[in-house]
Design an enzyme around this catalytic site. Structure first.
Site, PDB file in Angstrom:
ATOM      1  N   THR A 196      -0.156   7.792  -1.309  1.00 39.67           N
ATOM      2  CA  THR A 196      -1.553   7.212  -2.010  1.00 39.67           C
ATOM      3  C   THR A 196      -3.291   6.039  -1.093  1.00 39.67           C
ATOM      4  OG1 THR A 196      -1.499   5.413  -3.019  1.00 39.67           O
ATOM      5  CG2 THR A 196      -1.096   8.084  -4.377  1.00 39.67           C
ATOM      6  N   ARG A 202       0.831  -1.282  -0.207  1.00 38.20           N
ATOM      7  CA  ARG A 202       0.208  -0.183  -0.086  1.00 38.20           C
ATOM      8  C   ARG A 202       1.029   1.283  -0.095  1.00 38.20           C
ATOM      9  NH1 ARG A 202      -4.394   1.050   4.525  1.00 38.20           N
ATOM     10  NH2 ARG A 202      -2.843   1.815   5.766  1.00 38.20           N
ATOM     11  N   ASP A 212       4.678  -5.179   9.774  1.00 39.73           N
ATOM     12  CA  ASP A 212       6.341  -4.999  10.940  1.00 39.73           C
ATOM     13  C   ASP A 212       5.862  -5.744  11.851  1.00 39.73           C
ATOM     14  OD1 ASP A 212       6.588  -3.269   9.307  1.00 39.73           O
ATOM     15  OD2 ASP A 212       5.897  -2.016   9.985  1.00 39.73           O
ATOM     16  N   ASP A 270       0.546  -2.340  12.394  1.00 41.54           N
ATOM     17  CA  ASP A 270       0.950  -2.905  11.179  1.00 41.54           C
ATOM     18  C   ASP A 270       1.489  -4.468  11.237  1.00 41.54           C
ATOM     19  OD1 ASP A 270       2.727  -3.352   8.706  1.00 41.54           O
ATOM     20  OD2 ASP A 270       1.978  -1.359   8.081  1.00 41.54           O
TER      21      ASP A 270
HETATM   22  C1  PRP Z   1      -1.276  -4.233   5.004  1.00 40.62           C
HETATM   23  C2  PRP Z   1      -1.790  -5.801   4.510  1.00 40.62           C
HETATM   24  C3  PRP Z   1      -2.615  -5.061   3.808  1.00 40.62           C
HETATM   25  C4  PRP Z   1      -2.938  -4.157   3.282  1.00 40.62           C
HETATM   26  C5  PRP Z   1      -4.527  -3.753   3.552  1.00 40.62           C
HETATM   27  O1  PRP Z   1       0.090  -4.146   4.079  1.00 40.62           O
HETATM   28  O2  PRP Z   1      -1.081  -6.728   5.150  1.00 40.62           O
HETATM   29  O3  PRP Z   1      -2.337  -5.952   2.553  1.00 40.62           O
HETATM   30  O4  PRP Z   1      -1.772  -3.527   4.427  1.00 40.62           O
HETATM   31  O5  PRP Z   1      -4.813  -3.042   3.888  1.00 40.62           O
HETATM   32  P1  PRP Z   1      -6.071  -2.113   2.009  1.00 40.62           P
HETATM   33  O6  PRP Z   1      -7.342  -2.787   2.826  1.00 40.62           O
HETATM   34  O7  PRP Z   1      -6.085  -0.898   2.465  1.00 40.62           O
HETATM   35  O8  PRP Z   1      -5.162  -2.266   0.312  1.00 40.62           O
HETATM   36  P2  PRP Z   1       1.226  -3.197   3.453  1.00 40.62           P
HETATM   37  O9  PRP Z   1       0.697  -2.283   2.330  1.00 40.62           O
HETATM   38  O10 PRP Z   1       0.969  -2.589   4.921  1.00 40.62           O
HETATM   39  O11 PRP Z   1       2.048  -4.061   2.994  1.00 40.62           O
HETATM   40  P3  PRP Z   1       3.373  -5.336   3.838  1.00 40.62           P
HETATM   41  O12 PRP Z   1       2.457  -6.420   4.092  1.00 40.62           O
HETATM   42  O13 PRP Z   1       4.253  -5.827   2.826  1.00 40.62           O
HETATM   43  O14 PRP Z   1       3.939  -4.984   5.017  1.00 40.62           O
HETATM   44  N1  URA Z   2      -2.455  -2.821   7.239  1.00 40.14           N
HETATM   45  C1  URA Z   2      -2.319  -3.133   8.350  1.00 40.14           C
HETATM   46  O1  URA Z   2      -1.248  -3.737   8.361  1.00 40.14           O
HETATM   47  N2  URA Z   2      -2.913  -2.485   9.411  1.00 40.14           N
HETATM   48  C2  URA Z   2      -4.476  -1.515   9.649  1.00 40.14           C
HETATM   49  O2  URA Z   2      -4.452  -1.653   9.999  1.00 40.14           O
HETATM   50  C3  URA Z   2      -4.308  -0.994   7.849  1.00 40.14           C
HETATM   51  C4  URA Z   2      -3.511  -2.015   6.852  1.00 40.14           C
END
Ligand code: PRP
Ligand code: URA
Length: 209
Positions: free
Chosen positions: A108, A104, A203, A200
């Site tokens: 944006t 994400r 993380d 997150d």
């Molecule tokens: C997080 C999570 C989802 C997404 C959800 O991933 O694991 O994939 O955000 O958000 P959304 O429904 O608004 O799209 P992130 O983009 O932080 O990537 P990561 O898994 O690499 O930390």
């Molecule tokens: N992605 C995450 O990991 N946590 C949230 O709350 C939203 C998006």
């Protein structure tokens, strides 16, 4: 309309309660996400097809039931979805595993695609797309579209925590997809994080912050 199932099993609720806590560290968080995914898989596979087959016990011949429908594939959305795979494979050891890379964009909040590798016979399988978090829904909606674009039709989505906004967006974008949710939370905050959520997920699973 496909089904939406929010988990009501006490063990799932208890474990989700622990991963929400700020003080839960990486080791426990990772272990619990895996256990929750395993329990959710048990609930989400209740309608798998069975077929009768004759076998021989040491005593006599008899008819037992075995899984008879489509074989399964698990497709985690990178990175955080990876944390759910081991637990799911504990329940379905023969499932194939594909990967979809999406993140994400912090500004944006829109999903950016960077990887897609699926099992060759994925179009003949029931595909579980998995990610712990369904926030705006942008990532899951894009991931499912990537899979549909490859001719795959039998798709389900599983997440540990969902925001109502993400659930509504998913139902609108992909009304044909069954959705399995560990807990349905209150809302998104101004940063598009789930409230109360767990922060997150990536993380916390990988200890990157
Ligand atoms: C997080 C999570 C989802 C997404 C959800 O991933 O694991 O994939 O955000 O958000 P959304 O429904 O608004 O799209 P992130 O983009 O932080 O990537 P990561 O898994 O690499 O930390
Ligand atoms: N992605 C995450 O990991 N946590 C949230 O709350 C939203 C998006």
């Amino acid at each position: 309309m496909a089904k939406v199932m929010v988990m009501d099993h006490p063990l799932i609720k208890h474990k989700i309660g622990i991963i929400r806590r700020t003080e839960t560290g990486t080791k426990d968080f990772r272990q619990l996400i895996s256990e929750i995914a395993m329990l959710m898989t048990y609930e989400a596979t209740r309608d798998l097809e069975l077929e009768d087959v004759e076998i021989e016990t040491p005593i006599c011949k008899t008819v037992v039931q075995q899984l008879g429908g489509k074989k399964l594939a698990i497709v985690p959305i990178l990175r955080a979805g990876l944390g759910m795979v081991d637990g799911m494979l504990n329940m379905i050891p023969s499932a194939r595993v594909g990967h979809i890379g999406l993140y994400r964009d912090p500004q944006t909040k829109l999903p950016v695609e960077y990887y897609c590798k699926l099992p060759e016979d994925c179009d003949k399988r029931a595909v579980f797309v998995v990610d712990p978090m369904l926030a705006t829904g942008g990532s899951a909606i894009a991931a499912i579209q990537m899979i549909k674009n490859r001719g795959i039709k039998n798709i389900k989505f599983m997440c540990v925590i969902a925001a109502p906004e993400g659930l509504e967006a998913m139902k609108k974008a992909h009304p044909d997809i069954d959705i399995f949710i560990g807990a349905l939370d209150e809302k998104l905050n101004d940063n598009s994080y789930i409230v109360p959520g767990l922060g997150d997920a990536g993380d916390r699973i990988f200890g990157t912050k």
